[in-house]
Design a protein around this motif. Sequence first.
Motif, short mmCIF file in Angstrom:
data_model
loop_
_atom_site.label_atom_id
_atom_site.label_comp_id
_atom_site.label_asym_id
_atom_site.label_seq_id
_atom_site.Cartn_x
_atom_site.Cartn_y
_atom_site.Cartn_z
N GLN A 99 -2.60 6.38 5.81
CA GLN A 99 -2.72 6.33 4.25
C GLN A 99 -3.11 7.66 3.96
N ILE B 12 2.74 2.27 2.41
CA ILE B 12 2.65 3.26 3.54
C ILE B 12 3.82 2.79 4.54
N GLN C 9 0.69 -1.27 0.06
CA GLN C 9 0.10 -0.08 -0.01
C GLN C 9 0.95 1.36 -0.06
#
Lengths: 644, 483
Positions: B150, B104, B102
């Motif tokens: 995020q 992150i 993702q």
Amino acid sequence: MEVIAVIAPLIGAIAAGLFLEEKPAQFLTCALMVVAAFVSLLLFRDICFLGTAPHTITLFDWISSGSLHVSWSVKFDQLTAVMAVVINVVSCMVHIYSVGYMHHDEHKARFMSYLSLFTFAMLMLVTAGNFIQLFFGWEGVGLASYLLIGFWNHKESANAAAVKAFVMNRIGDWGLALGIFAIFMVFGTLDYDTVFAAAASKKDLMVTFLDHQFPALELIGFLLFIGAMGKSAQLGLHTWLPDAMEGPTPVSALIHAATMVTAGVFLVARMSPIYEYAPHAREFITFIGALTAFVAATIGMTQFDIKRVIAYSTMSQLGYMFFALGVSAYGAAVFHLFTHAFFKALLFLGAGSVIHAMSDEQDMNRMGGIWRLIPFTYAVMWIGSLALAGVPPFAGFFSKDTILESAFVAHTPFSMMAYWLGIVAAFMTAFYSWRLIFLTFHGAPRADEKVMAHVHESPPIMTVPLAVLALGAIGAGLFFSKFFVGEARGEFWGNAIFVLHDNDVLSRTEEGVTGIYKFLPTIVGAFGIALAYLFYIRARHLPAVMAGTFGRIHDFLYHKWYFDELYNIIGVIPTFFLGRALWKTGDGEVIDGLGPDGIAEVVSASAVKAHQVQSGYIYHYAFAMLIGVVAIVAGYLYFFRGVF
Amino acid sequence: MIKSFITPELMPAFPEISLAIAAMLILLFGISRKEEDYNSVSNLSMLALAAVFMTLCKFCTETATTFNGMFIADAFGAFMKALVVTGSFVSIMLAAKYVERQRIMRFEYPILILFATLGMMLMISANDLIALYMGLEMQSLPLYVLAAMQRDTVRSTEAGLKYFVLGALSSGMLLYGASLIYGYTGATGFDAISTALAGHPAGLGIIVGMVLLLSGLAFKISAVPFHMWTPDVYEGAPTSVTAFFAIAPKLAALALLTRTFMGPFGHLADQWRQVVVVISVASMVLGSVAAIGQNNIKRLLAYSSIGNMGYALVGLAAASPAGVQAIMIYAAIYMVMTIGAFAVVLMMKQKDRMVEQISDLSGLGDRQPLLALAMTIMMFSMAGIPPLAGFFGKLFIFQAAIGSGLYTLAVLGVLASVIGAYYYLRIIKVMYFETAGDDVIDKASDGRLNLLLGISSALIVLFIVFPGPLLTSAADAAQSLFK
């Protein structure tokens, strides 16, 4: 050895039912039954003739709870040995016969498995050393009977008959179960030996049942007999037996003629130490037995389905056995059970052979004129019928004569009623037996040409068992009567059957029956045969004339005394009505509606609601929290502090 | 007073102090690296948590207070801290591949978890209203940040913001309640409050304060009606963060709730029991009913956790040693089931893209039988079907309720769990009885997830065989609250 005789059929049933294809299944079950039959013959010899002491082998404990101790055991005494021979020999013959008879069926392995399962359950019943194991076997044979009657489960009528047999038997089992409860209440144990030893000491004991005082042993005897009535198709609980003929014919021979239906007779004989102190219960047995013998014979005279005729004759013969039990002639009853097993299995298997030859036709109106085509079957049917009608020196003569003489000697009102009804029934028995033979084998053929062209003698695998059973039907009476009911019966039975000295009618038959009474059964039998000859060979218009002249009576008999119709009105229809009401309204609308369905509806509706509340707006969430706090505080103060 | 400020006894707080130092050192280490070094920081954090776990064992037998009675270390605390530390450890382990995918992978992620864990441990050991609030905020602040981790997606930032605003509101209520209690008893220390409340009926102010305090804590365990943030935050936050939310903070808040209400307010059990019963029933019912309409598996698990906290509150309502023991057993089993369920959720990707719909699981029974089996175990266990651990968790809870005479509550709980079984079973039905289109879940590529899933499945299945360790340690720990 005793264990082999009992376990072999179980092994066969499990293997054939779960693991084997049809050929190995047939072979294995038959082989195991041959072993079991052989072993039980050896045991019969050892115990009844060579003087081996009766014994009980305890296999393992079953229930041990408080004062109730029940174990699995195999009890072998003289009575068990006789039953084991009957069961295993007839079952063995039926197994072998079935290989031929079920040749065209698709589920041979299942059929053989059920047959073996039945045999095992029946053996558990007769080898039981306590009432719980007896009940296990009792229910086991009921289950196997249900499975086998409904074996052709694609037939609506077979399913209905199976259910009917199950339900009628359930009514009887209710009596049996209550009887067992009563025994536990009175004796505090369910072990045969302990109960029988204590029976004499309880003869004056009174118990309260349904708010009335009854003598304990009379009550027990009566309740146990209700169980016996169901299983042995005695008048009142008999309607399932003719319908049970929906099962394959070998099943009828094994279960509904030779073995299972005689379980009631066995039960009462086994309980002789109790029944000896229950004279009124025995009077009731005499009464029911005599009526059954008579009523079944009257119906048998009017039926046209070959198997139903034999079924009614079975019921009638069971009636004989019961009134023998009722007059304390236990030996005579078991003797008749023993001979009857052979000749009735023979008649059924013979009928099966006829049906097989006639392309599955069972209606005697569409038979006739086939005796030259299937001579062997014709011969064994004659042997079976001669034995059934009590013609000397065939097996039935000895046993039936003894029963009638016992009833005569007992000389009580009930036993004399039984004697006379028995004499009339003997006449009718001879009549319908030869009616069956003449209609089936003689006269002009009434089947169509295709069927007639196909008529053939059965293969050896079916005829050999017939021959073995025919030997039994000829010789069993002549050879064994001395031991079962004659002068050697004391040593033969040992302690297996208990008779009070005053009740020992078998010891008085020699001097008690004199003159015409000694020959009366044989004479009426001969008359019956002659009448059948007149009606169905010489003057064929007579049956129709008779039926026309006595139309009412004929209808009454032809419709089996309207028992089925009566039960339908008082039992079946109200039950169905109640069942539908409870199902549709009670369960469907009330319970489902308010319960599962209703709740499910509320839940899914609330799920939608809960979903809508979750709006995603933070001020809604904050509002919910604040309102929640206020509501909780306010509610708390209101309900528990009484503020406001 | 003065003396204890000079030489506070530090040993009872040794695990917390070590964790604080370790977290700060790891933070320094992370900053000092030239490039983002997520993996090293993550591994160091796990190491630190493992070390703290070891030190916990030292303090599980006797009770000690320090910092002028504001901090208490006892068996109950040790048990719950062990669960929390384990949960945090597993959360970092679960996150590894996910954060990489993702994008992150910031080294602050594990460090935030460490600080949150420190806050939770302080909460569990709080023996004073001020310590309580300090621990609570210490764990909450990192959580707000984590939810918004995020930050380039709207969903995640929205989740973080919602959580923050509502969390602030709940803190306000809690503080209001705490100040009322202080006002009516003149004390903030739990022991002093307990003494002040003993022996005479509680006044209105105390009751209102207690309800407000309860509301603030109920927000943290997302009990109805303070639950509304949960589905949104669970759905919006990155899945690995959601897993952490579901696993660790719930347990810490539950422990705090238990200690507060069994301790200082223990004398008023008959007063607050009614409130707890109402909240508990509302949570069980809403958790079961609202989950039925969900299609997103994270939202579904959010409702599931709401319902589960409702069951845990049944144990609190019992207000007995058996009740506390049941809560602890339930918490432990709940944690294991949640870890397993989130491990599966983190494996849910199709064509290398994360998916979250329940329908995406269809056909899993055919394609990946082992994964489907593990999920089936989790779902059956959550539905409370014997012989899995989840059944026993509920069993002990309801037994405790019946032991305290709360028959209606137990019956309602059983009914709610019947309704709840519907949506757990629906997942199993989807996996085994619905055929997939072309899109099926990819083969799992992360060995750590498989390991965690395997361990949690084994624990759930084998609990019936070896229930002893959990039952006895929970029983001992529960006793420490009833000295």
